[in-house]
Every structure is written in structure tokens, then in C-alpha cells.
Scaffold this active site. Sequence first.
Site, PDB file in Angstrom:
ATOM      1  N   SER A 273     -32.164 -47.286  15.838  1.00 34.27           N
ATOM      2  CA  SER A 273     -31.060 -47.108  16.775  1.00 34.27           C
ATOM      3  C   SER A 273     -31.465 -47.496  18.195  1.00 34.27           C
ATOM      4  O   SER A 273     -31.757 -48.647  18.462  1.00 34.27           O
ATOM      5  CB  SER A 273     -30.548 -45.666  16.698  1.00 34.27           C
ATOM      6  OG  SER A 273     -29.350 -45.513  17.418  1.00 34.27           O
TER       7      SER A 273
ATOM      8  N   ASP B 209     -25.065 -49.282  21.588  1.00 30.80           N
ATOM      9  CA  ASP B 209     -26.515 -49.206  21.421  1.00 30.80           C
ATOM     10  C   ASP B 209     -26.937 -50.225  20.365  1.00 30.80           C
ATOM     11  O   ASP B 209     -26.090 -50.881  19.744  1.00 30.80           O
ATOM     12  CB  ASP B 209     -26.961 -47.775  21.116  1.00 30.80           C
ATOM     13  CG  ASP B 209     -26.607 -47.312  19.716  1.00 30.80           C
ATOM     14  OD1 ASP B 209     -25.701 -47.905  19.085  1.00 30.80           O
ATOM     15  OD2 ASP B 209     -27.225 -46.342  19.244  1.00 30.80           O
TER      16      ASP B 209
ATOM     17  N   ASP C 287     -27.898 -50.482  17.277  1.00 31.05           N
ATOM     18  CA  ASP C 287     -27.343 -50.542  15.920  1.00 31.05           C
ATOM     19  C   ASP C 287     -25.854 -50.251  15.917  1.00 31.05           C
ATOM     20  O   ASP C 287     -25.248 -50.101  14.854  1.00 31.05           O
ATOM     21  CB  ASP C 287     -28.085 -49.607  14.970  1.00 31.05           C
ATOM     22  CG  ASP C 287     -27.887 -48.139  15.289  1.00 31.05           C
ATOM     23  OD1 ASP C 287     -27.707 -47.821  16.483  1.00 31.05           O
ATOM     24  OD2 ASP C 287     -27.924 -47.304  14.371  1.00 31.05           O
TER      25      ASP C 287
ATOM     26  N   ASP D 226     -23.943 -47.795  16.522  1.00 32.73           N
ATOM     27  CA  ASP D 226     -23.309 -46.560  16.059  1.00 32.73           C
ATOM     28  C   ASP D 226     -22.917 -45.666  17.228  1.00 32.73           C
ATOM     29  O   ASP D 226     -22.246 -44.659  17.049  1.00 32.73           O
ATOM     30  CB  ASP D 226     -24.187 -45.811  15.057  1.00 32.73           C
ATOM     31  CG  ASP D 226     -25.471 -45.262  15.643  1.00 32.73           C
ATOM     32  OD1 ASP D 226     -25.848 -45.664  16.753  1.00 32.73           O
ATOM     33  OD2 ASP D 226     -26.114 -44.432  14.959  1.00 32.73           O
TER      34      ASP D 226
END
Length: 545
Positions: free
Chosen positions: A144, A287, A289, A291
Amino acid sequence: MTQTRTSTTAQEWISHDPDPDTAAELSACSEDELDERFARSLTFGTAGLRGPLRGGPNGMNLAVVLRASWAVAKVLKDRGLEGRDIIVGRDARHGSDEFALATAEVFAAQGFPTTLMFTAVPTPVVAFAVRHGGAVAGIMITASHNPPNYNGYKVYFEGGFPIVGPSDREIEQAMAEAPHADEIPRHSVTPSGVDQVQRYVDRASHVRHTHGSVRIALTPLHGVGGEFALDAFVRAGFSDVHVVEEQFAPDPDFPTVEFPNPEEPGATDAVLKLAADVEADVAIALDPDADRCAIGVPTPDGWRMLSGDETGWLLGDYLLSQIEAGPVKDVTVVANSIVSSRMLAAITAEHGARHVETLTGFKWLARADLDLPGCTLVYAYEEAIGHCVDPAGVRDKDGISAAVLFCDMLAALQRRGHTVLDALDDLARRHGVHATQQVSRRVDDFDEAAAVMSRLRDTPPDRLAGFEVTATDLQHNSGDSRTDALILTGGDDEKWVRVVTRPSGTEPKVKSYIEVRCGVDGDLSAAREQAYALRDQVASVVEQL
């Protein structure tokens, strides 16, 4: 090297390490370094396994990934789920390609039909694919928003829910019993999954409730969300999108930011500048990734980022306003975590819906309605810019669908001649000024974080900024409500303070989440000034704890 217990274990690990680079790295380590590398194994925190890219059981490396995949497969087989579909995805971090391929090959060798995503994808794509593709599990290789030298291993089980106990402990136990990494069977897999990706993007584009367009400034912060977000925006009717070119293509080194986290100071400077230059209506930072989603808005004093709580209040109020009063709203659920603002509970009560508070992490927020028969979760958020705006589609935080919904809300506000700041003022008048702030203390390791928590438990403060406070230790709770957190509260219905302190589940940090509430008696500016001053006083005390 003397043959200590650690060095013997390390030599056995090295002799079976399938990656010659990490084997050589470990062989060059001092005995003290090996002691640290083998003192413990990675465990499942709030978002799966996560650690620095390095050899040994407490780093992210090929051996750990192979053992984790074998362990997940074992747990599924022990539950009689062999032969069910598995989804494997990855972001664009260092090592992600190799780790995802190895993961898919292990599951295939264990008899699971396995889809290895054909390209790097946002984390919510995997959550969606598991939920809507009938898969029994999904694995996402991602760290992440962690620094460039990190990677991770996130697990979803049936329904696309992030795993919770006892599944996480069962997997950890199976990892401890796993064969040597170079002895774990692997079977070749052909990348696929185009249909799941397209279905996800189409779903994210359909969270809209109104019409109209807004001008958007966007950055994916060198992550994988850029093209997916653009596609979703266009399908949703938002074609006026400007991107931060130097941050648009995935780059695992994240060269233009110190930390690839939209919450970190300076990380959103480029998208805010772009927003000002193109006279955008909103700035959006995903961000790496995708999510999580951070929102920036124009103010009379220039552009600023909203806090995760502010975005949560706005989206929660907007979604609840779309549901007519009556039987449906009575069984509508919205949720946030213990570290997030209390205002959402007040907003929910005003709308006549049901509010649920959960432990930290979307593995709990995603399950907020599971113990409420007949009820349906429509929204969940956490202050760390995580928003689940379409639980029927993705039972986890999803930055892309949240971005689409925020733009939809903004279009609705503009049609009435209102701004985001107007909407925040309206919420403050209805529910009081809620001033929030997070104070993070970096420590050397997780042991030091535990020591800080122990000291705070032994000698908690009895006053904060003039408020008498009481301490509630959530370690004394039982079952799913037990966690490593201490809550300090004080005040009355009109004015109160609340501080939640907990160790980070993914980084060596101790985090304190501060909230002050002041009622509004006509003068909003005065109430806001008072709340901010009290918040700052509390923060100055918390920083010394």
C-alpha cells in the site's frame, strides 16, 4: 560464526532459500543481525503480512511468500475448500511480479484453479473479483502506502472480506509447519483476469447518484491507480481530468515523494499545485495501491487537503441523504472505527439509520453489518483516508469508487450553489465542531511501541487541557472487541475531548487520535476557534506522553 541456536536456524533457512540474492544477503549478516532477522516471523496485522524487502522470516522475500501461500492453501484444504477458485493480484512495487507469480504457482500446484491478474492492479480489484467471481480466496501482493523498500501479502477469503481471527492465526501456524521454501511444489500459471478488471471499473463508475461534471486534478502517487481511475471517471461522466504527469506512471521508487502516502506532509503538493493551475474543482490523490483516497479543495486562503474524517462526514451524510426515511433507512448501517470521529454517529442518528463502531481496520469495518440480521452496510470509513462507499461491490476500502462518489457529491453541491466548505459548515452547525488530529510517535521497533503502551497504561493522565479524563483499556475487553488501545475521555454533551492511543499494526509507531467537540451556539467561527485551540492543547500534552 559460532553455532548458536539462531545461527543454526539461519543456516537451515539459507540452505533452502530459493532466491540466491536473499541467501547471499543472509550469509553476509553478522550474528547480531541474524538474531534480529530470526527473532520473530511476520504476522498478520491490520492489513496482512507486511515488512521490508530482505531475507529471513521477518522480511518480505520469496521464501516467506512461498510458505505463506502453502499455508493459506493448507487452511483452505483443511476446511474442505480444495478445488475452488483463487485470485492473485499485485501492485507495481519491487518484488511484486515475482511474489505474485510464485503465489499463483503454489495454489495451482495445490489443486486450486488460479487466476493471476494479467497486469498490476489496485487492491480493490482483487477484493471485487473474489466477491463477484465466486472465488474462495484472493491474495494481493502490496504494501500500500509504505516506503519503497516494503512489500506485503494481503489475504481475502470468500465474499471478498479481509481475513480476521482465527483464520490469520491458523495461517501463521501453518506457515510455521510449512516445508522448506525450495521444497514447496509450484505449477505454471498463465496470467488472465481482463474481465474481472473491466467489471470492477464499470462498477466503480456507477456509484453516482446525480449528473453533472466537475474539473478534477488527479495523482496516483506513482502507484497503479492512474489508468483505472481515469477509466472510471470517464465512464461516470467526468471527462475533465488533469493528471500530475511526473507521478502518473507506476514507479516502485516513488521518486517525487519522501513517503508515498497522501497523508504525509508534502506528498500532495504536486496535485494541489496542478489543481490551482488548472482551476480545478477538486484535487484527488490515490495511494499507491489505490485503496485509499485523499481529497483537496479550494478555500479563500488557497488549496488544502481534507482530513479523512472530514471526507467521511461528507460522504456519510451524502449517502444517507439518498435513502428515503422509512423501513429501508431503519435497517441501513454506516460504520467507522474507534480511532475515527464521533460525528458520523451523530449524522447517522439524525438520518434515522444505524451506526456501528468497530475496531481499527477494514477487516472489521467490512463486517459491520454481519451481526445485524436484516441490516445492510452502505458506507464505512476510517480516518486514515479509507472509504468503502459500495459495500455490495467491494467489502474493503476503495479509493477509486470513493473518488467517483466524492465528485458526484461535489456536482450535486455545485448545482445548489454550494461548496464543500459550505457543506462542512452545515454539518458543524448541526452537530457541533469536531476538531481532530493524529499525533504519531516513531519508535525503533515494535517492542519499543509495546513499552510505550505499557507505560501509558501504568500511569495514564487524569487531566487533558483542563478536562478530567478517564481511561478505558480495550485490552480488558473480550472477544472481537479486545484490542491494544487505550481511550481517554472527558467532558459533557456540549464540550468534550477524546484520545485513542494504539500501536500501528504495520509500522513501528505509536499513534494517538485526538478529537475535541464544541457545540455551536450561533457563532460558528468562535466555536471552531475554541475547538481548534483545545485540540492543540491536547496535542501538546499527548506529544509528551
